[in-house]
Design a protein around this motif. Structure first.
Motif, PDB file in Angstrom:
ATOM      1  N   LEU A  93      -9.800   2.900   8.699  1.00 20.32           N
ATOM      2  CA  LEU A  93      -9.180   3.020  10.189  1.00 20.32           C
ATOM      3  C   LEU A  93      -8.039   3.057  10.217  1.00 20.32           C
ATOM      4  CD1 LEU A  93     -10.116   0.250  12.746  1.00 20.32           C
ATOM      5  CD2 LEU A  93      -7.480   0.735  12.354  1.00 20.32           C
ATOM      6  N   PRO A  94      -7.305   3.900  11.327  1.00 17.11           N
ATOM      7  CA  PRO A  94      -5.912   4.264  11.098  1.00 17.11           C
ATOM      8  C   PRO A  94      -5.112   3.414  12.052  1.00 17.11           C
ATOM      9  CG  PRO A  94      -7.089   5.710  12.839  1.00 17.11           C
ATOM     10  CD  PRO A  94      -8.216   4.774  11.921  1.00 17.11           C
ATOM     11  N   LEU A  95      -3.796   3.177  11.230  1.00 16.03           N
ATOM     12  CA  LEU A  95      -2.895   2.396  11.989  1.00 16.03           C
ATOM     13  C   LEU A  95      -1.596   3.217  12.124  1.00 16.03           C
ATOM     14  CD1 LEU A  95      -3.122  -0.462   9.698  1.00 16.03           C
ATOM     15  CD2 LEU A  95      -4.366  -0.348  11.847  1.00 16.03           C
ATOM     16  N   VAL A  96      -1.391   3.979  13.601  1.00 16.13           N
ATOM     17  CA  VAL A  96      -0.564   4.974  13.582  1.00 16.13           C
ATOM     18  C   VAL A  96       0.836   4.119  14.271  1.00 16.13           C
ATOM     19  CG1 VAL A  96       0.192   6.892  14.824  1.00 16.13           C
ATOM     20  CG2 VAL A  96      -2.149   6.639  14.153  1.00 16.13           C
ATOM     21  N   VAL A  97       1.973   4.481  13.596  1.00 15.52           N
ATOM     22  CA  VAL A  97       3.339   3.900  13.833  1.00 15.52           C
ATOM     23  C   VAL A  97       4.150   4.756  14.581  1.00 15.52           C
ATOM     24  CG1 VAL A  97       5.274   2.548  13.175  1.00 15.52           C
ATOM     25  CG2 VAL A  97       3.124   2.081  12.265  1.00 15.52           C
ATOM     26  N   GLY A  98       4.484   5.000  15.908  1.00 12.72           N
ATOM     27  CA  GLY A  98       5.427   6.011  16.359  1.00 12.72           C
ATOM     28  C   GLY A  98       6.733   5.576  16.272  1.00 12.72           C
ATOM     29  N   GLY A  99       7.696   6.503  16.683  1.00 13.09           N
ATOM     30  CA  GLY A  99       7.345   7.642  17.509  1.00 13.09           C
ATOM     31  C   GLY A  99       7.212   7.503  19.062  1.00 13.09           C
TER      32      GLY A  99
END
Length: 266
Positions: A93-99
């Motif tokens: 499962l992806p945990l995207v941190v932006g940005g």
């Protein structure tokens, strides 16, 4: 590395993916520093979560590092979506941190959820902003190219056309005062959860691009993240910049960890 995210990729259940895009910010720039600050400000957190009785370091979280943007935002989103698809195919499962919030389009495209749930001060339902169809102000509209439904929690700002679009059957807007009593009902559908840190009142998280008063308190955001996490196929936290003393990044890091604890426990 995100503290506690020490799992090898081959063994990971979750993957932190930094996405430091800072291309269409319209007021306070600096989201390119968001992933770095989120990682740094999480260093002081306890590994143990008393809500679930779990340790973050035991939950098989891998840190992919940052996917660096070039000059072309559309090309970057395609590349980032490819990286997310690889994790999807690995059952991670992806945990995207932006940005900036535009980066949310990559995991939404890759994961193709049924429902897009977003904590956000803004509706983000514009077709374009300042002539840019990939502006951070268009995210929810683009998400509806893939999801059947969008739920925007904490919205309190939008142009007239956005509020008109929000009246359609595929959009639900929950104003800040009603978010504490909101209960998710997804009926087994796949959900993508996006957290724009500007959903928080700027008194709690001033380090964001377009702060908007009269927002959510951190406890309410924490409750929402934990409630939605068990149904989610992906997660991001975005719009953290370097224009405060770490409040926004600390909140973002804590919400990411809360998501992992609750998803693993669900």
């Amino acid at each position: 590395m995100f503290p506690g995210a020490a799992a090898d990729r081959a063994e990971a259940d979750y993957a932190v993916v930094g996405a430091p895009l800072d291309a269409s910010t319209t007021f306070q720039p600096g989201t390119r520093f968001g992933p770095r600050r989120v990682r740094h400000l999480s260093e002081s957190f306890e590994d143990y979560d008393h809500h679930t009785g779990r340790h973050f370091s035991s939950l098989a979280v891998h840190d992919h590092g940052d996917v660096r943007p070039g000059d072309d935002a559309a090309e970057y989103l395609d590349f980032l979506a490819g990286a997310i698809r690889d994790y999807r195919d690995e059952d991670t499962l992806p945990l995207v941190v932006g940005g900036e919030h535009t980066v949310s389009l990559a995991p939404v495209r890759a994961l193709d959820p049924d429902v897009f749930v977003c904590l956000d001060a803004h509706l983000d339902l514009r077709e374009s902003y300042a002539g840019n169809p990939l502006s951070h102000a268009t995210v929810t509209r683009h998400a509806l190219d893939h999801a059947d439904e969008a739920v925007v929690l904490g919205a309190r700002s939008g142009c007239e056309a956005e509020w008109e679009r929000a009246d359609a059957a595929d959009v639900t807007v929950v104003p800040p005062r009603k978010v504490p009593s909101w209960e998710p009902e997804f009926g087994g559908r796949d959900v993508y959860l996006s957290v724009d840190v500007d959903a928080a009142d700027p008194g709690f998280a001033p380090g964001t691009g377009t702060p908007e008063p009269f927002g959510l308190d951190p406890s309410t955001m924490h409750d929402v993240v934990r409630a939605v996490a068990p149904d989610a196929v992906g997660f991001d936290v975005v719009e953290v910049n370097d224009r405060d003393d770490g409040q926004a990044a600390t909140l973002a890091a804590k919400l990411l960890r809360a998501f992992v604890y609750a998803h693993a426990d669900g």
